[in-house]
Design an enzyme around this catalytic site. Structure first.
Site, PDB file in Angstrom:
ATOM      1  N   HIS A 194       0.811  -1.226   0.000  1.00 54.03           N
ATOM      2  CA  HIS A 194       0.000   0.000   0.000  1.00 54.03           C
ATOM      3  C   HIS A 194       0.844   1.275   0.000  1.00 54.03           C
ATOM      4  O   HIS A 194       0.309   2.357  -0.193  1.00 54.03           O
ATOM      5  CB  HIS A 194      -0.967  -0.013   1.188  1.00 54.03           C
ATOM      6  CG  HIS A 194      -2.049  -1.036   1.015  1.00 54.03           C
ATOM      7  ND1 HIS A 194      -3.310  -0.723   0.560  1.00 54.03           N
ATOM      8  CD2 HIS A 194      -2.042  -2.377   1.172  1.00 54.03           C
ATOM      9  CE1 HIS A 194      -4.033  -1.819   0.474  1.00 54.03           C
ATOM     10  NE2 HIS A 194      -3.294  -2.850   0.836  1.00 54.03           N
ATOM     11  N   ASP A 226       3.138   9.341  -1.185  1.00 51.13           N
ATOM     12  CA  ASP A 226       1.969   8.596  -0.728  1.00 51.13           C
ATOM     13  C   ASP A 226       1.727   7.456  -1.708  1.00 51.13           C
ATOM     14  O   ASP A 226       1.764   7.678  -2.920  1.00 51.13           O
ATOM     15  CB  ASP A 226       0.748   9.521  -0.711  1.00 51.13           C
ATOM     16  CG  ASP A 226      -0.210   9.190   0.425  1.00 51.13           C
ATOM     17  OD1 ASP A 226      -0.220   8.035   0.876  1.00 51.13           O
ATOM     18  OD2 ASP A 226      -0.957  10.103   0.841  1.00 51.13           O
TER      19      ASP A 226
END
Ligand code: ADQ
Length: 468
Positions: free
Chosen positions: A155, A363
């Site tokens: 992730h 991110d």
């Protein structure tokens, strides 16, 4: 049909859902058919080592969890996962703290996960492991004789060899990743970085499908961007915008508009330069004073670490400075709260906001950007400012893309966004909304599981642009 077994560090137990439901639980909703199992840590720390597996069932899904003892929690979770791997994978070598004992604890917890999971497994289960806490899990399961298909999804971003190799023992972790059948990343960029590590460190070249053979095992690396349930979020936003919290927020703004930021309080989210940008925005563009307030919701996380305590102190200082300088007795430029807000409520706040500022320094994806787009009123949509270093920027190219390290550039984008005419806002939003409603959470898990079960077709390739 084969059963799906999801493994993640934290299991979102049905008894704990509510304010914090989101993230992985939302992403996997469609994949978790009745009969599936979710395995991981309960979130509890116990005096003894793991030994008992707790089983709960809800909506025909089995939730199996183990506890961790205090020493394992520290070495595995706090120190190695969040103190070494998290900064490494977000390009922050200066914050990386490696201790061999923590690494041993990390491997030991992965071994505990494997031995607790093994007796629960059936021969044809499909196992899907999530995130950086569990990189060695497939290797530990294989050592126990598990031959099932096992996939891994990361992730966070993945880093190029020059960064990855700075972590002591990184060679072992790279070898661990190569014991999965499928390794998934949010973007082409991260997948390419992983394949560069494989080529440079292991001397193995992948084919154009991202497949390579190592120690007689075929591994496939894929790019599969995580998404949201855009239709549901959009409906929720329209409903919550009529609710009491949204009404109170609207009333508190008097005649001005709202710009919003929503993040975990984490150094990867770029909050310091964002807050500096807000000060510069009001300094360079005084015509916006009183016309707009900025609301930052930054839910506290990982407070045991020094880097996070320093971040909080610095943010407190900038908020005080900005508000001291620009506030009027009846107007506050920067509202800042460190409590989590319920997803439903946030959806309404997104819809009220004329702009979202999503400027992480790095991110993996960033779901807030997608949620903001899904939440907008099609007749009068707001503007998204998005960091070029969020995975979401590979898809959401019609946002105002900024360098999150450049506070002046963010301030300028805020001015451009708040001055943008309705026609341009609608045009950009329509293009963004089409992407958010096409690369959804359901599509994300379908693509991954199709690769893992070997039924992938070309039409399943995610519609995202490859960047060099
Ligand atoms: P996170 O770093 O947690 O996730 P993000 O994707 O932005 O980052 O957020 C996940 C969810 O938490 C979103 O649904 C968001 O609305 C919610 N959330 C964030 N801040 C909140 C707050 N202050 N209050 C309430 N809710 C909040 C990791 C990776 C990301 C990746 C996701 C999914 O770091 O890059 O997008 O996993 O893969």
């Amino acid at each position: 049909m084969a059963r799906l077994v999801v493994v993640s560090n934290r299991v979102p137990l049905p008894s704990e859902r509510g304010a914090k439901a989101g993230g992985l639980a939302v992403a996997l909703k469609d994949a978790l058919l009745p009969g599936s199992m979710w395995f991981g840590w309960s979130g509890r720390r116990s005096a003894r080592s793991a030994g008992t597996t707790h089983i709960q069932r809800a909506n025909q899904i089995t939730y199996a969890t183990i506890d961790l003892n205090e020493a394992d929690y520290r070495s595995f979770y706090v120190n190695f996962s969040n103190g070494a791997l998290w900064p490494l994978l977000h390009f922050r070598l200066g914050l990386l703290e490696f201790r061999a004992d923590d690494y041993d604890g990390y491997r030991s917890v992965n071994r505990q996960f494997a031995s607790a999971l093994q007796p629960l497994l059936r021969a044809d289960d499909i196992i899907w492991v999530h995130d950086y806490h569990l990189i060695p899990l497939a290797a530990e399961l294989r050592a126990l004789g598990i031959a099932n298909r096992i996939g891994f999804f990361l992730h966070t971003p993945f880093v190029p060899p020059s960064i990855f190799n700075a972590l002591p023992r990184s060679a072992e972790l790279l070898a661990d990743l190569c014991t999965y059948d499928v390794v998934g990343f949010h973007t082409h960029n991260y997948r390419a970085a992983f394949l560069d590590c494989v080529r440079e460190n292991l001397g193995v070249q992948a084919d154009t499908n991202g497949e390579f053979v190592i120690r007689d095992r075929t591994v496939r690396a894929i790019a599969d961007p995580v998404g949201i349930d855009a239709d549901a979020f959009s409906k929720q936003a329209a409903e919550s915008a009529r609710g009491s919290d949204a009404r109170l927020l609207r009333e508190s703004l008097s005649a001005g508009g709202l710009a919003i930021g929503v993040d975990r309080l984490d150094y990867s989210k770029g909050l310091i330069s964002r807050f500096e940008a807000i000060g510069r925005f009001f300094a360079h563009y005084p015509q916006h004073r009183r016309q707009v307030s900025f609301l930052q919701v930054a839910a506290r996380s990982r407070e045991e670490q020094g880097a996070y305590q320093r971040l909080r102190r610095e943010l407190d200082r900038i908020v005080g400075d900005t508000n001291g300088r620009y506030s009027e007795f009846d107007w506050t430029p920067l509202r800042y709260m460190t409590r989590a807000v319920k997803r439903d409520t946030l959806a309404g706040f997104f819809r009220l906001s004329r702009m979202a500022v999503v400027t992480p320094l790095r991110d993996g994806m960033n779901l807030v950007a997608k949620e903001y787009i899904a939440a907008q009123d099609p007749e009068d949509p707001g503007v998204l400012i998005l960091s070029r270093f969020a995975g979401a920027a590979e898809e959401l190219t019609e946002a105002l893309i900024v360098n999150p390290y450049d506070s002046d550039e963010i301030a300028e984008a805020m001015h451009v966004g708040l001055s943008m005419d309705l026609e341009e806002r609608r045009e950009r939003w329509r293009a963004l909304y089409a992407k958010v409603t096409s690369n959804t959470a359901g599509r994300f898990s379908t693509i991954f599981l199709d690769h893992l079960t070997g039924v992938v077709t070309k039409s399943h390739q995610p519609r995202i642009r490859a960047v060099s």
